[in-house]
Design a protein around this motif. Structure first.
Motif, PDB file in Angstrom:
ATOM      1  N   UNK A 135       0.860  -1.183   0.000  1.00  0.00           N
ATOM      2  CA  UNK A 135       0.000   0.000   0.000  1.00  0.00           C
ATOM      3  C   UNK A 135       0.895   1.232   0.000  1.00  0.00           C
ATOM      4  N   UNK A 136       0.714   2.236  -0.870  1.00  0.00           N
ATOM      5  CA  UNK A 136      -0.437   2.391  -1.787  1.00  0.00           C
ATOM      6  C   UNK A 136      -0.093   2.042  -3.235  1.00  0.00           C
ATOM      7  N   UNK A 137       0.863   1.157  -3.454  1.00  0.00           N
ATOM      8  CA  UNK A 137       1.301   0.838  -4.812  1.00  0.00           C
ATOM      9  C   UNK A 137       0.747  -0.521  -5.236  1.00  0.00           C
ATOM     10  N   UNK A 138      -0.579  -0.647  -5.142  1.00  0.00           N
ATOM     11  CA  UNK A 138      -1.192  -1.927  -5.496  1.00  0.00           C
ATOM     12  C   UNK A 138      -0.994  -2.285  -6.973  1.00  0.00           C
ATOM     13  N   UNK A 139      -0.695  -1.270  -7.814  1.00  0.00           N
ATOM     14  CA  UNK A 139      -0.512  -1.577  -9.235  1.00  0.00           C
ATOM     15  C   UNK A 139       0.724  -2.430  -9.482  1.00  0.00           C
ATOM     16  N   UNK A 140       1.616  -2.496  -8.484  1.00  0.00           N
ATOM     17  CA  UNK A 140       2.821  -3.314  -8.617  1.00  0.00           C
ATOM     18  C   UNK A 140       2.679  -4.664  -7.932  1.00  0.00           C
ATOM     19  N   UNK A 141       1.457  -5.096  -7.665  1.00  0.00           N
ATOM     20  CA  UNK A 141       1.232  -6.388  -7.022  1.00  0.00           C
ATOM     21  C   UNK A 141       1.754  -7.517  -7.896  1.00  0.00           C
ATOM     22  N   UNK A 142       2.181  -8.615  -7.230  1.00  0.00           N
ATOM     23  CA  UNK A 142       2.684  -9.758  -7.973  1.00  0.00           C
ATOM     24  C   UNK A 142       2.945 -10.942  -7.065  1.00  0.00           C
ATOM     25  N   UNK A 143       3.509 -11.976  -7.639  1.00  0.00           N
ATOM     26  CA  UNK A 143       3.835 -13.182  -6.890  1.00  0.00           C
ATOM     27  C   UNK A 143       5.282 -13.190  -6.456  1.00  0.00           C
ATOM     28  N   UNK A 144       5.538 -13.756  -5.236  1.00  0.00           N
ATOM     29  CA  UNK A 144       6.872 -13.751  -4.635  1.00  0.00           C
ATOM     30  C   UNK A 144       7.307 -15.185  -4.357  1.00  0.00           C
ATOM     31  N   UNK A 145       8.574 -15.457  -4.647  1.00  0.00           N
ATOM     32  CA  UNK A 145       9.183 -16.767  -4.329  1.00  0.00           C
ATOM     33  C   UNK A 145      10.552 -16.503  -3.734  1.00  0.00           C
ATOM     34  N   UNK A 146      10.757 -16.964  -2.476  1.00  0.00           N
ATOM     35  CA  UNK A 146      12.003 -16.741  -1.752  1.00  0.00           C
ATOM     36  C   UNK A 146      12.558 -18.087  -1.327  1.00  0.00           C
ATOM     37  N   UNK A 147      13.815 -18.342  -1.679  1.00  0.00           N
ATOM     38  CA  UNK A 147      14.513 -19.560  -1.274  1.00  0.00           C
ATOM     39  C   UNK A 147      15.604 -19.167  -0.290  1.00  0.00           C
ATOM     40  N   UNK A 148      15.549 -19.711   0.975  1.00  0.00           N
ATOM     41  CA  UNK A 148      16.447 -19.304   2.055  1.00  0.00           C
ATOM     42  C   UNK A 148      17.301 -20.473   2.508  1.00  0.00           C
ATOM     43  N   UNK A 149      18.556 -20.142   2.783  1.00  0.00           N
ATOM     44  CA  UNK A 149      19.470 -21.067   3.460  1.00  0.00           C
ATOM     45  C   UNK A 149      20.510 -20.203   4.147  1.00  0.00           C
ATOM     46  N   UNK A 150      21.254 -20.725   5.081  1.00  0.00           N
ATOM     47  CA  UNK A 150      22.260 -19.906   5.762  1.00  0.00           C
ATOM     48  C   UNK A 150      23.339 -19.382   4.834  1.00  0.00           C
ATOM     49  N   UNK A 151      23.596 -20.040   3.710  1.00  0.00           N
ATOM     50  CA  UNK A 151      24.690 -19.621   2.819  1.00  0.00           C
ATOM     51  C   UNK A 151      24.218 -18.810   1.615  1.00  0.00           C
ATOM     52  N   UNK A 152      22.941 -18.924   1.217  1.00  0.00           N
ATOM     53  CA  UNK A 152      22.476 -18.250   0.006  1.00  0.00           C
ATOM     54  C   UNK A 152      20.993 -17.953   0.103  1.00  0.00           C
ATOM     55  N   UNK A 153      20.619 -16.783  -0.354  1.00  0.00           N
ATOM     56  CA  UNK A 153      19.221 -16.394  -0.360  1.00  0.00           C
ATOM     57  C   UNK A 153      18.878 -15.900  -1.785  1.00  0.00           C
ATOM     58  N   UNK A 154      17.743 -16.365  -2.319  1.00  0.00           N
ATOM     59  CA  UNK A 154      17.289 -15.982  -3.658  1.00  0.00           C
ATOM     60  C   UNK A 154      15.877 -15.424  -3.587  1.00  0.00           C
ATOM     61  N   UNK A 155      15.665 -14.353  -4.355  1.00  0.00           N
ATOM     62  CA  UNK A 155      14.354 -13.695  -4.385  1.00  0.00           C
ATOM     63  C   UNK A 155      13.904 -13.588  -5.837  1.00  0.00           C
ATOM     64  N   UNK A 156      12.667 -14.031  -6.101  1.00  0.00           N
ATOM     65  CA  UNK A 156      12.059 -13.908  -7.428  1.00  0.00           C
ATOM     66  C   UNK A 156      10.683 -13.283  -7.260  1.00  0.00           C
ATOM     67  N   UNK A 157      10.477 -12.166  -7.968  1.00  0.00           N
ATOM     68  CA  UNK A 157       9.190 -11.465  -7.888  1.00  0.00           C
ATOM     69  C   UNK A 157       8.694 -11.238  -9.308  1.00  0.00           C
ATOM     70  N   UNK A 158       7.418 -11.526  -9.547  1.00  0.00           N
ATOM     71  CA  UNK A 158       6.879 -11.403 -10.900  1.00  0.00           C
ATOM     72  C   UNK A 158       5.473 -10.826 -10.839  1.00  0.00           C
ATOM     73  N   UNK A 159       5.273  -9.716 -11.549  1.00  0.00           N
ATOM     74  CA  UNK A 159       3.958  -9.094 -11.655  1.00  0.00           C
ATOM     75  C   UNK A 159       3.826  -8.389 -12.992  1.00  0.00           C
ATOM     76  N   UNK A 160       2.635  -7.892 -13.333  1.00  0.00           N
ATOM     77  CA  UNK A 160       2.458  -7.206 -14.623  1.00  0.00           C
ATOM     78  C   UNK A 160       3.334  -5.975 -14.778  1.00  0.00           C
ATOM     79  N   UNK A 161       3.630  -5.278 -13.659  1.00  0.00           N
ATOM     80  CA  UNK A 161       4.376  -4.023 -13.736  1.00  0.00           C
ATOM     81  C   UNK A 161       5.788  -4.128 -13.177  1.00  0.00           C
ATOM     82  N   UNK A 162       6.083  -5.189 -12.414  1.00  0.00           N
ATOM     83  CA  UNK A 162       7.377  -5.281 -11.739  1.00  0.00           C
ATOM     84  C   UNK A 162       7.871  -6.721 -11.768  1.00  0.00           C
ATOM     85  N   UNK A 163       9.159  -6.884 -12.162  1.00  0.00           N
ATOM     86  CA  UNK A 163       9.814  -8.184 -12.162  1.00  0.00           C
ATOM     87  C   UNK A 163      11.185  -8.028 -11.502  1.00  0.00           C
TER      88      UNK A 163
END
Length: 880
Positions: A135-163
């Motif tokens: 809020x208030x940037x609902x136009x950038x809504x999307x799906x989130x995928x986060x892979x966590x471990x003590x040595x490496x962290x990965x973030x993937x975000x995908x939406x119509x307006x933001x990747x």
């Protein structure tokens, strides 16, 4: 034994019931336990207790508060551990406005502090969120995928307006992909780069390098952006290519309290105009958040035009930008120069309202002015746009919109125009703008004054012109004077700017008073009424009628496609007598009969000019004058007009046929054909052919006259009756009868001659008879010539040959040889007469005193051969 079994059973029950009790009461004890690691002033709350479902824990609802502000909320969370922890959320809502509710400088004593400590605590976990709302940037809504471990962290975000794709290993952050569609209709912003994160994650990365490519609308070249920083300073550079001069260089420094851009330079080499300048910007207390930060700065722009250099300065702040209520003063002051135009600005304003929907209000004294030259001959003395009170928001422009224009053109005249209206949340095709306009000026070429006024509005996607009145007090050019022409609306002009069903309709009327010409001719009051129907102002059809008293109607129709005007004009058959007012009374010319009709196709476009083609026809025309009548006029004129050139006879020649012309001499069966170009040239000649007229008992013909002329046009006289010529001239001193033929080589562009080596002869016998009184007078006045004159009293000419030359000054030279028989007192004598005459034909036409001229010549030059007769009544022997 029984006691042991009871203890075992009790232990089993405890192992089963205690976890069950903890699960059922987790809504009560989990928030307290989590508070050991959460920042002070924050808490979590569960409205419903979690439940077990197929080996997973389901949390229907979880809320995270900062003070009384809901910082985040989770819906339908599922936690499982098939091989590694997996957390799936249907929805995550996050409100960054609540971050300022978290006390600064305080954290839970048991919470980790360093980045490594945080990473070491991370379990092997996979987090997926179907929908993330910030809020208030609902136009950038999307799906989130986060892979966590003590040595490496990965973030993937995908939406119509933001990747976003990013990876963290220790302190190293690799931004593999960042794509943001910030503005509709523009290509997305893309970033890649690497960062070094601080040991304690309480600030910006210690160093970084980010690259990006951007595209400016309507420009084919990509912009390369590079952001570098090391600890507390860095630079942002924008270039068109790696080796080109930077479009912008923005060095910056940052500390705990101040972020500052100082000494920044920029340039804008697009759209044919080079703009450049400097920029400085300071943000105080930036770590306090957007609501408490203070913004100030300065930006200037330098322009170069034909009028010299201009410099304008935009002063910013000090003020603040806020998500709830911004308050940032702005003022643009200075001048800008483009080509030969100069713009002057004093525009105090204030940016207010939420940053998500800001509004710009122009303060009292806001004024934009301009002067200079738009085109080579039009000088703008001044244009004024008062803007005080005008408000600009995301919904549109609101307030009073005005403009005053004063201009002049040295050859055409001056002009003053006023525009005044009110806008209500107006943007093109949105909101409402109502206006009215008025003005006046002079039109020097026609010695006239003009005025204009009207009203209209732009409501959403409809532009409506409700009134229009413009015209001249008169139009005076040469000998023409048109009284009070004026253009008015017959029906409002309506432009429906709809993408699926656009329309452009209306009706206008052009009215003019009487038009007078020199000599007293006049055109009655005229009216052209026409309607328009199409899709927009650059694509419509028109049709109408033109009336001028009894003249007309001339029906006009056509279309306009934004670049070219095409049309047709059709004049139905109409009696010629309606044109009588166009003939000056002193001409004493009466139109007695006949009809006219015409049809024309025309087009006009920039670079092409005006072009037209068609034909006009006059049938059985009749004109009466005091001394003659012209009857049976048939005229057909097919033509084409282009590039100031007439092409006559496009589908057959221009033909003229006249039944008869009654005068002292009656001419009948007049014909002429015309074909070619005017003005003519070697490659495009003009040819007059098949000229013929029956006159004076014979015929005059000319086969061809070509312009430009290389050969003489041969004018042939066939069996012209000399008696009819004499009757037309009506000399009293002599009479002649018999046929005359000849050929007159006619030149129209010869440097010396009009007729060169022309000749006349008699194909049959000619008879010459001198008036007795004239002959007696010559004998009495000149006794020496008396004898010779007696032999010329009556003569039958068997052969004559006359050579004629006429120069372009009107000097006529005739050399004639005449052979004939003279009859005097029953005696016959052979007469050889050599006759030479020179006279200015132009003067002769004015005098028409042929008889007196001949008498004078005969008195001075008459001579006949002396003859000896043997006996009275016998033939005489000629003596040379």
């Amino acid at each position: 034994m029984k006691g042991k079994y009871k203890a075992i059973i009790a232990l089993v029950l405890i192992l089963i019931l205690v976890p069950l009790a903890l699960l059922l009461t987790v809504a009560n004890w989990l928030p307290t336990l989590a508070g050991l690691w959460l920042p002070q002033g924050t808490r979590i709350a569960l409205d419903k207790s979690p439940r077990l479902q197929r080996g997973a824990v389901v949390i229907p609802d979880l809320q995270y508060f900062a003070g009384d502000c809901k910082l985040a909320s989770i819906k339908d969370a599922t936690l499982s551990h098939p091989g590694r922890w997996r957390l799936h959320l249907n929805e995550l809502n996050f409100n960054p406005d609540c971050l300022n509710q978290i006390p600064t400088g305080q954290s839970a004593p048991a919470a980790p502090r360093s980045l490594a400590e945080w990473q070491a605590m991370l379990p092997n976990t996979l987090l997926t969120v179907d929908k993330v709302n910030v809020i208030p940037w609902q136009q950038f809504a999307g799906g989130l995928r986060v892979s966590l471990s003590p040595t490496q962290q990965e973030v993937h975000y995908s939406g119509p307006q933001l990747t976003l794709d990013a990876q963290i290993k220790g302190q190293s952050l690799a931004l593999q992909q960042f794509k943001l569609r910030a503005f509709e209709g523009m290509e997305p912003i893309e970033l890649v780069g690497t960062f070094t994160l601080p040991l304690v994650p309480n600030g910006l990365p210690e160093q970084g390098h980010v690259t990006s490519t951007l595209r400016i609308p309507q420009e084919p070249e990509l912009i390369h952006a590079v952001l570098d920083w090391q600890e507390e300073q860095g630079s942002l550079t924008l270039r068109k290519s790696q080796d080109s001069e930077p479009l912008a260089t923005l060095p910056w420094t940052i500390s705990n309290k101040i972020f500052e851009i100082n000494g920044g330079q920029w340039q804008w080499p697009y759209e044919g105009t080079l703009l450049r300048g400097g920029i400085s910007l300071r943000v105080d207390d930036w770590q306090e958040g957007l609501e408490k930060a203070t913004l100030s700065g300065r930006m200037n722009v330098v322009t170069q035009g034909e009028a010299g250099k201009g410099n304008a300065v935009l002063n910013i702040g000090p003020g603040k930008l806020s998500l709830t209520n911004s308050a940032l003063p702005l003022q643009l002051t200075g001048e800008a120069k483009q080509n030969a135009l100069v713009f002057y600005a004093v525009l105090p304003a204030e940016l207010s309202g939420p940053l998500t929907s800001p509004q710009l209000l122009f303060r009292p004294g806001a004024l934009l002015r301009s002067r200079g030259r738009v085109v080579d001959s039009l000088d703008i003395d001044e244009i004024r746009w008062p803007l005080a009170g005008v408000r600009v928001t995301q919904q549109g422009v609101d307030g009073r919109l005005q403009a005053i224009i004063r201009a002049h053109e040295n050859e055409m005249g001056n002009v003053v125009l006023h525009l005044d209206g009110k806008a209500d949340n107006f943007f093109p095709d949105s909101g409402l703008w109502q206006w009215h306009y008025w003005g006046s000026g002079g039109f020097k070429p026609m010695n006239a004054r003009w005025d204009v006024s009207g009203k209209g509005e732009w409501r959403d996607d409809i532009i409506r012109l409700t009134s229009l009145s413009t015209g001249f007090d008169k139009l005076e050019y040469g000998t023409m004077l048109m009284h009070s022409p004026r253009l008015v609306l017959e029906k409002p002009i309506l432009w429906q700017r709809d993408d699926t069903h656009p329309s452009f309709t209306g009706a206008l009327s052009l009215n003019a008073g009487i038009t007078t010409f020199s000599g007293g001719s006049s055109l009655p009051a005229s009216t052209l009424k026409f309607s328009i129907d199409g899709q927009h102002p650059s694509s419509f059809q028109f049709k109408g009628d033109l009336h001028a008293g009894a003249i007309g109607p001339v029906r006009v129709s056509g279309r306009w496609d934004g670049q070219r005007l095409r049309g047709n004009a059709w004049w139905p058959e109409q009696a010629l007598i309606v044109f009588q007012p166009l003939i000056p009374p002193e001409w004493k010319m009466d139109l007695k009969g006949g009809s006219l009709y015409a049809q024309i196709a025309f087009s006009a476009a920039s670079g092409q000019g005006f072009e037209a083609g068609g034909h006009g026809v006059v049938k059985d025309g009749s004109v009466w004058l005091p001394d003659n009548q012209v009857n049976g006029v048939d005229f057909v004129m097919p033509f084409r007009y282009s590039e100031a050139t007439w092409h006559l006879g496009t589908r057959g020649p221009v033909t003229l046929r006249i039944g008869e012309v009654k005068n002292q001499v009656t001419a009948k069966h007049i014909t002429a054909d015309l074909e070619g170009w005017y003005p003519w040239s070697e490659s495009q000649p003009l040819t007059l052919s098949d000229v013929s007229v029956d006159i004076l008992g014979g015929k005059i013909v000319m086969q061809q006259l070509r312009m430009p002329q290389h050969d003489a046009a041969l004018l042939r006289l066939q069996n012209i009756s000399s008696s009819e010529v004499i009757s037309a001239i009506n000399p009293k001193q002599f009479t002649v009868s018999g046929p005359i033929s000849g050929a007159l080589p006619l030149w129209l562009n010869h440097p010396q001659w009009i007729i060169k080596d022309g000749w006349l002869t008699n194909p049959g016998a000619l008879t010459f008879r001198m008036d007795k009184d004239m002959a007696d007078a010559i004998v009495n006045n000149n006794m020496a010539a008396g004898v010779a004159i007696n032999w010329l009293r009556y003569m039958e000419i068997s052969h004559s040959w006359t050579k004629i030359n006429l120069d372009n000054l009107g000097e006529l030279t005739m050399s004639a040889t005449v052979t004939g028989i003279s009859h005097v007192e029953d005696k016959k004598n052979t007469v050889h007469l050599n006759y030479t005459h020179q006279e200015n034909l132009f003067t002769l036409w004015r005098s028409l005193r042929f008889g007196d001229n001949l008498q004078t010549w005969l008195e001075e030059n008459a001579a006949i051969p002396q003859a000896r007769c043997q006996k009275p009544g016998e033939a005489c022997e000629e003596r040379q």
